[in-house]
Scaffold this active site. Sequence first.
Site, PDB file in Angstrom:
ATOM      1  N   ARG A 194       2.546   6.829  -8.558  1.00  0.00           N
ATOM      2  CA  ARG A 194       1.037   7.210  -8.361  1.00  0.00           C
ATOM      3  C   ARG A 194       0.491   6.059  -7.785  1.00  0.00           C
ATOM      4  O   ARG A 194       0.935   4.882  -7.964  1.00  0.00           O
ATOM      5  CB  ARG A 194       0.409   7.453 -10.091  1.00  0.00           C
ATOM      6  CG  ARG A 194       0.776   6.396 -10.795  1.00  0.00           C
ATOM      7  CD  ARG A 194       0.256   6.425 -12.235  1.00  0.00           C
ATOM      8  NE  ARG A 194       0.607   5.374 -13.284  1.00  0.00           N
ATOM      9  CZ  ARG A 194       1.666   5.678 -14.152  1.00  0.00           C
ATOM     10  NH1 ARG A 194       1.856   6.957 -14.053  1.00  0.00           N
ATOM     11  NH2 ARG A 194       1.869   4.816 -14.839  1.00  0.00           N
ATOM     12  N   ASP A 237       5.433  -6.830  -6.642  1.00  0.00           N
ATOM     13  CA  ASP A 237       4.813  -8.309  -6.561  1.00  0.00           C
ATOM     14  C   ASP A 237       5.353  -9.088  -7.886  1.00  0.00           C
ATOM     15  O   ASP A 237       5.755 -10.149  -7.950  1.00  0.00           O
ATOM     16  CB  ASP A 237       3.307  -8.554  -6.505  1.00  0.00           C
ATOM     17  CG  ASP A 237       2.544  -7.618  -7.505  1.00  0.00           C
ATOM     18  OD1 ASP A 237       3.394  -6.728  -8.167  1.00  0.00           O
ATOM     19  OD2 ASP A 237       1.462  -7.631  -7.429  1.00  0.00           O
ATOM     20  N   SER A 287       3.397  -3.171  -4.026  1.00  0.00           N
ATOM     21  CA  SER A 287       2.851  -3.352  -5.551  1.00  0.00           C
ATOM     22  C   SER A 287       2.333  -2.194  -6.147  1.00  0.00           C
ATOM     23  O   SER A 287       1.049  -2.199  -6.569  1.00  0.00           O
ATOM     24  CB  SER A 287       2.160  -4.498  -5.538  1.00  0.00           C
ATOM     25  OG  SER A 287       2.783  -5.606  -4.969  1.00  0.00           O
TER      26      SER A 287
HETATM   27  C1  GLC Z   1      -0.841  -2.607 -10.362  1.00  0.00           C
HETATM   28  C2  GLC Z   1       0.317  -1.949  -9.580  1.00  0.00           C
HETATM   29  C3  GLC Z   1       1.763  -2.798  -9.929  1.00  0.00           C
HETATM   30  C4  GLC Z   1       1.438  -4.157  -9.586  1.00  0.00           C
HETATM   31  C5  GLC Z   1      -0.010  -4.710 -10.270  1.00  0.00           C
HETATM   32  C6  GLC Z   1      -0.285  -5.989  -9.880  1.00  0.00           C
HETATM   33  O1  GLC Z   1      -0.760  -2.587 -11.556  1.00  0.00           O
HETATM   34  O2  GLC Z   1       0.686  -0.481 -10.032  1.00  0.00           O
HETATM   35  O3  GLC Z   1       2.742  -2.237  -9.249  1.00  0.00           O
HETATM   36  O4  GLC Z   1       2.224  -5.107  -9.950  1.00  0.00           O
HETATM   37  O5  GLC Z   1      -1.213  -3.831  -9.937  1.00  0.00           O
HETATM   38  O6  GLC Z   1      -0.737  -6.273  -8.311  1.00  0.00           O
END
Ligand code: GLC
Length: 530
Positions: free
Chosen positions: A225, A263, A210
Amino acid sequence: MPASRRGSGSITLPSGQTLAIHTRTQDEEGLPHATKRTMADHLRKFESLFTLTPQRMRMITEAFSETLELGLKKPGQVVPMIPTYVFGWPTGEEVGDFLALDLGGTNLRVCLVSLKGNGQFEITQTKYRLTEEQKQEDGENLFDFCAECLKTFILTNMDSIVEQGADEEGVKEDGATVAAATAQAAAGESEGGGALIKPGQELALGFTFSYPCAQERIDHGELIRWTKGFGAPNTEGRDVAEMFRKALSKHDLPIKLTALINDTTGTLIASHYVNPRTKIAVIFGTGCNAAYMEHVSEIDKIAHLGIDPKADMAINCEWGAFDSFEHEHLPRTPYDIIVDQTSNKPEEQAFEKLISGRYLGEILRLVICELIDEGVLFLGQNTYKLDEPYCFDTAFLSLMESDPTDELLMVIGIFTHFFALETTLAERQFFRALARLIGRRAARLSACGIAAIVQKMGYLDEGCSVGADGSLYNKYPGFADRVHEGLIDIFGEKGKNIVTHHAEDGSGVGSAIIAAMTKMRKDAGIYPNV
Ligand code: GLC
């Protein structure tokens, strides 16, 4: 009493202004303190700093919509609008057994998911807490840890995963391999009924990673990143699916990484699996992000792939990055700017830093520290415990907001237990009101993001469900109601057509459904190269 910002008496500010110190009443042990009136005065200042008017929300929504459009057109935008290669909605009839590995912001989770069809499933899972050190260690170590946890999970659940009576040739000497464990299990009491794979076969794994990853195919993803405080070196710019495969290859595991997913994408698919009205998924947890289903014809930046323009594909927005670097649209307070500048990623994730659970407690702590420095709070007490960045958990804001007592006993408990500080009732009311302002702002900004997708996709009239997950959404009192109020402030009465609901487990169940959808798509030869 040592002369410090915690001293009592009177304090002269750099501006030359002298602040008198107020004294507690007898029942508050005679410690010097601020009066209720002073706290109410301070509150007014914070009300104006943290409150978003409906008009401001509409302006933010407008800018947000434009940003989403831009991310679909051109590669490499701040809000990257990542094509996920998850094509269309699940039918609800996906079946089979899948592994899911979920590397979120706080935990690592391994799940075995059995999709039964008809929107039904069973799940067995184990969670491992990630330490702060692991988040900053070399990326290869992090993926080694993931592979080791997966191995432990497989060994623990061996009887139900690998068919008993493994081929003797597969048994290795060290006794720690899966094949060896299989043979041990065969000698044990288990019957081996219901095993998922035969020796020699592989179990499909959906890896929920995620963080923003640019994908060329569903089983590939270059980390754009790190977000959410992760900083593991040697990972940004690399294909994390490949890194994980390499870690996996150090163990003798019958697993194939089939899909790398976010996610939010998992949440979108899992929520639609059980509630087909779901059109958007949002996560409000340690991080903050959304996914939705887009028409391929609208994703200009992948036109060269020649995918049927009539197909649909899930988009992982990575909207936490909205307004990063330029800071043109979001109303940041001085506390937000400190949170940003002292983070491991200054200027990045501007939207997320105003909303997600990782930051809300820190914003409140910074306000409190400023008032301590100004000689307004906790006079005569040693406040050193509050000096530690991130010591004020966002869960404290939830607890303060839900304190049902007139005396605000929960707030007393938090400050005495965690920070060894006594509070007056006026201060406690102030802290609670501050938590409300910060929590409400987070929910209203979230509503702007949802509204931007709704507007872009034209979902307002027919209405839609928004699958939502994450600790903030699930545990913060009133968060969902405030999002709904925000949607009405933006859209008027029609905002009621957009309803959030607690999502299905996207990172586990969603990941498994996507692995199943991918397998079916590839078996049918549909877009086999992505
Ligand atoms: C951050 C991550 C993203 C993820 C979110 C919730 O924003 O960059 O990929 O979906 O957290 O977990």
